[in-house]
Each structure stands twice: as structure tokens, then as C-alpha cells.
Design a protein around this motif. Structure first.
Motif, short mmCIF file in Angstrom:
data_model
loop_
_atom_site.label_atom_id
_atom_site.label_comp_id
_atom_site.label_asym_id
_atom_site.label_seq_id
_atom_site.Cartn_x
_atom_site.Cartn_y
_atom_site.Cartn_z
N VAL A 38 0.83 -1.20 0.00
CA VAL A 38 0.00 0.00 0.00
C VAL A 38 0.87 1.25 0.00
O VAL A 38 0.60 2.22 -0.72
CB VAL A 38 -0.94 0.00 1.22
CG1 VAL A 38 -1.67 1.33 1.35
CG2 VAL A 38 -1.95 -1.14 1.11
N LEU A 39 1.93 1.23 0.81
CA LEU A 39 2.84 2.38 0.87
C LEU A 39 3.51 2.62 -0.49
O LEU A 39 3.63 3.77 -0.94
CB LEU A 39 3.88 2.15 1.96
CG LEU A 39 4.84 3.32 2.25
CD1 LEU A 39 4.04 4.51 2.78
CD2 LEU A 39 5.90 2.90 3.26
N ALA A 44 4.26 5.83 -5.30
CA ALA A 44 4.86 5.38 -6.56
C ALA A 44 5.61 6.48 -7.32
O ALA A 44 6.73 6.27 -7.77
CB ALA A 44 3.79 4.75 -7.46
N PRO A 45 5.02 7.68 -7.49
CA PRO A 45 5.76 8.72 -8.24
C PRO A 45 7.07 9.12 -7.57
O PRO A 45 8.00 9.56 -8.25
CB PRO A 45 4.77 9.89 -8.26
CG PRO A 45 3.42 9.27 -8.05
CD PRO A 45 3.67 8.13 -7.12
N VAL A 46 7.13 8.98 -6.25
CA VAL A 46 8.35 9.36 -5.52
C VAL A 46 9.37 8.23 -5.54
O VAL A 46 10.58 8.48 -5.67
CB VAL A 46 8.00 9.74 -4.07
CG1 VAL A 46 9.26 10.08 -3.28
CG2 VAL A 46 7.01 10.89 -4.03
N LEU A 47 8.90 6.99 -5.42
CA LEU A 47 9.81 5.86 -5.30
C LEU A 47 10.37 5.38 -6.64
O LEU A 47 11.50 4.89 -6.70
CB LEU A 47 9.09 4.69 -4.61
CG LEU A 47 8.63 4.94 -3.17
CD1 LEU A 47 7.85 3.72 -2.66
CD2 LEU A 47 9.81 5.22 -2.26
N PRO A 52 7.69 5.07 -15.87
CA PRO A 52 7.39 3.68 -16.22
C PRO A 52 7.04 3.46 -17.69
O PRO A 52 7.08 2.33 -18.18
CB PRO A 52 6.20 3.33 -15.33
CG PRO A 52 5.56 4.65 -15.05
CD PRO A 52 6.68 5.64 -14.97
N GLU A 53 6.71 4.52 -18.40
CA GLU A 53 6.33 4.39 -19.81
C GLU A 53 7.39 4.93 -20.77
O GLU A 53 7.19 4.93 -21.99
CB GLU A 53 5.00 5.11 -20.05
CG GLU A 53 3.84 4.54 -19.23
CD GLU A 53 2.54 5.26 -19.49
OE1 GLU A 53 2.48 6.05 -20.46
OE2 GLU A 53 1.58 5.06 -18.72
N ALA A 54 8.53 5.36 -20.22
CA ALA A 54 9.58 5.93 -21.06
C ALA A 54 10.30 4.83 -21.84
O ALA A 54 10.79 3.84 -21.26
CB ALA A 54 10.59 6.69 -20.19
N GLY A 86 2.82 -0.32 -11.14
CA GLY A 86 1.83 -1.37 -11.31
C GLY A 86 1.11 -1.72 -10.03
O GLY A 86 0.00 -2.27 -10.06
N ALA A 87 1.72 -1.42 -8.88
CA ALA A 87 1.06 -1.67 -7.60
C ALA A 87 -0.21 -0.84 -7.47
O ALA A 87 -1.16 -1.24 -6.78
CB ALA A 87 2.02 -1.36 -6.45
N ARG A 88 -0.24 0.31 -8.13
CA ARG A 88 -1.44 1.16 -8.05
C ARG A 88 -2.64 0.49 -8.70
O ARG A 88 -3.70 0.34 -8.08
CB ARG A 88 -1.16 2.52 -8.70
CG ARG A 88 -0.23 3.40 -7.90
CD ARG A 88 -0.19 4.81 -8.43
NE ARG A 88 0.20 5.74 -7.39
CZ ARG A 88 0.16 7.05 -7.51
NH1 ARG A 88 -0.25 7.60 -8.65
NH2 ARG A 88 0.53 7.82 -6.51
#
Length: 289
Positions: A38-39, A44-47, A52-54, A86-88
Motif C-alpha cells: 500500500v505504501l 509510486a511517483p516518488v519511489l 514507467p512508460e519511457a 503497477g502496484a497502483r
């Protein structure tokens, strides 16, 4: 002297049954794993070290390096970054499925148990009818109508999971309704709605929540399977199921991580949710003995 009788407050363990064990290491580890997932999803944007799509075709199927801890996929996208993002989608979809199915199933189950008679018969037969339709088939049919994406699979799986919750709630609500305290409150003039909301629902909530934890793992696996088949989240969006699909070709070229890493995440999450759900159910059962 005149004495009046009142319904003695009846309190089963209620939500206290969902307190952490503190004694089962496997349960504690599973809770820690889910908290970490969950964390990761929230941050995700910070970690994520990369977009991810580049795309970077010059770095296609690069192995583990200091820059790419889990390597890259065939399009040169960082596998770790895609796992984190992907966790999101991996958690959001099941959360919606479990939330909607638990709400609808609880409502239908309580109404069927409380009203009885024709209402119970109609609702029970309706749930049996939906229960007979495989959830994945229902999702595929809906996707064929509205198109692939997250919405159609979530709606279909929520409908498919509702009978599981409804049948469970109906059974335990009927047992709860037969307890003396329910009749005592009704004799005092309490409305059925008030008794259900203030007493019946809190007493069955722990069992429902324990089942919801297990349903979360099942829903995660089903939605990942739909994405793997191309009916769920579509590339280039990061999703564990679609990542496995995209990583199949890389396996033939000797690159295991693009497919193995998301597979491991799915297995880890499903097992953790299953352990937490079973643990909560066992704890509730012990308290009720």
C-alpha cells in the motif's frame, strides 16, 4: 412497585476481533507485506526511479545493473519502475471490486435474512443465478461490449463476487437474528432498520471483513489474469498482469525478470491477503466458541 425490563446490550467481540494477533509471525509478516504494498502504491511517483512508460530501445533487455536494479523490458522500460507503478492498478482494481461487492452483498444478505419469506427466496435465487456465471466469462463478455480497460473488468468482477458475500452474510445474519437480544429490542418498539444498523451489522462485520480480505486476493488474481489476456489495463500503462504478457517473449531470449518480477508480486500479494483473511477468520471463530 412496577419494574420494567429492557433489552440487555448484547456485544459480541465486534471489530475488536480484528485486532492484530501479535503472536503469529506469519500473520505479522503478511500484514507488513500488505502495508508495504500500500505504501509503495501511494508513493509510486516518488519511489520509481524512472518514468514507467519511457521507451529506450537502446537499453532493451538490459540485465540488473546499478541504473536498473531489475533490468529493463523489450522496450527498454525500467522493470522496477513499472512494478512500483503497477502496484497502483494492482491494488486499486481489487479494492473497487471488494468494496462494491461487499456493500451490495451485505445489503442483499441482510435484507434476505431479515425479511425472510418471498424476499429471501427472490434474493437467494437471484444470487444463485449470478453465482452460476463464471466471473471471468462475465468480464470478457462485458469487455467485448464496452472495450478493454479497468472499468469493465472491475464492474463484472464486482457483480460476480457479490453472491459470495451475500450468501455468507445471509447465513450469519439469520443466526444473529435468532438471538434473544434481537427479539428484545423489537419488543421494545425498535424499528428493524435501527436494530440492524446499531446491533446486527456491527456483530457480523468482523466475519464479513475477514472474508473481504480473502476476496481481495482472489480479485487481484482475477484482474491480473484479465490484463494478461488483454482484456484489462492496456499497455503502455504499468500493470502486473500486462507486464507478464509483455515479458513472455523476453523469457525466450533468456531475460526472466520482466515476467518473473510481476509474477512474484502477484503471488506475494495473493498469499499475504489469504493468510490475513484466514488468520482473522480463525481468530473470530475462537472468540465465538
Amino acid at each position: 412497585m412496577t419494574t420494567t425490563t429492557s433489552a440487555a446490550p448484547y456485544r459480541r467481540p465486534g471489530l475488536r476481533a480484528l485486532r492484530p494477533f501479535g503472536r503469529g509471525p506469519l500473520f505479522a509478516v503478511s500484514v507488513a507485506v500488505l502495508a508495504l504494498l500500500v505504501l509503495v502504491a501511494l508513493l509510486a511517483p516518488v519511489l520509481a526511479p524512472y518514468d514507467p512508460e519511457a521507451l529506450d530501445l537502446s537499453a532493451s533487455l538490459v540485465g540488473t545493473t546499478g541504473d536498473h536494479l531489475l533490468g529493463t523490458d523489450q522496450s527498454g522500460r525500467d522493470v522496477l519502475s513499472r512494478l512500483i507503478h503497477g502496484a497502483r492498478t494492482g491494488l486499486l482494481g481489487p479494492l473497487l471490486v471488494v468494496g462494491v461487492s461487499t456493500l451490495l452483498g451485505t445489503l442483499l444478505g441482510v435484507v434476505a435474512a431479515w425479511r425472510g419469506g418471498w424476499a429471501d427466496t427472490v434474493l437467494s435465487r437471484s444470487m444463485d443465478l449470478v453465482f452460476a456465471i463464471p466471473g471471468l466469462m462475465l468480464a470478457i463478455l462485458l469487455v467485448s461490449v464496452v472495450g478493454p480497460g479497468l472499468t469493465a473488468p472491475v464492474v463484472a468482477m464486482a457483480v460476480a463476487y457479490t453472491p459470495y458475500v451475500g450468501r455468507l452474510v445471509r447465513g450469519i445474519a439469520r443466526q444473529e437474528k435468532a438471538r434473544p437480544y434481537i427479539e428484545a429490542y423489537r419488543v421494545q418498539g425498535w424499528s428493524g432498520w435501527t436494530v440492524c444498523v446499531r446491533h446486527l451489522l456491527p456483530n457480523i462485520a468482523p466475519t464479513v471483513l475477514a472474508q473481504s480480505a480473502m476476496n481481495f486476493g482472489y480479485a487481484l488474481m482475477d484482474l491480473a489474469a484479465l490484463s494478461f489476456l488483454g482484456f484489462g489495463v492496456q499497455p503502455p500503462a504499468a500493470d502486473w498482469g500486462s507486464m507478464i504478457n509483455e515479458g513472455q517473449a523476453a523469457v525466450l531470449q533468456g531475460a526472466m525478470l520482466p515476467a518473473l518480477a510481476p509474477s512474484a508480486c502477484i503471488v506475494l500479494a495473493v498469499v499475504a491477503f489469504g493468510i490475513v483473511g484466514e488468520g482473522l477468520a480463525d481468530r473470530i471463530a475462537k472468540r465465538e466458541r
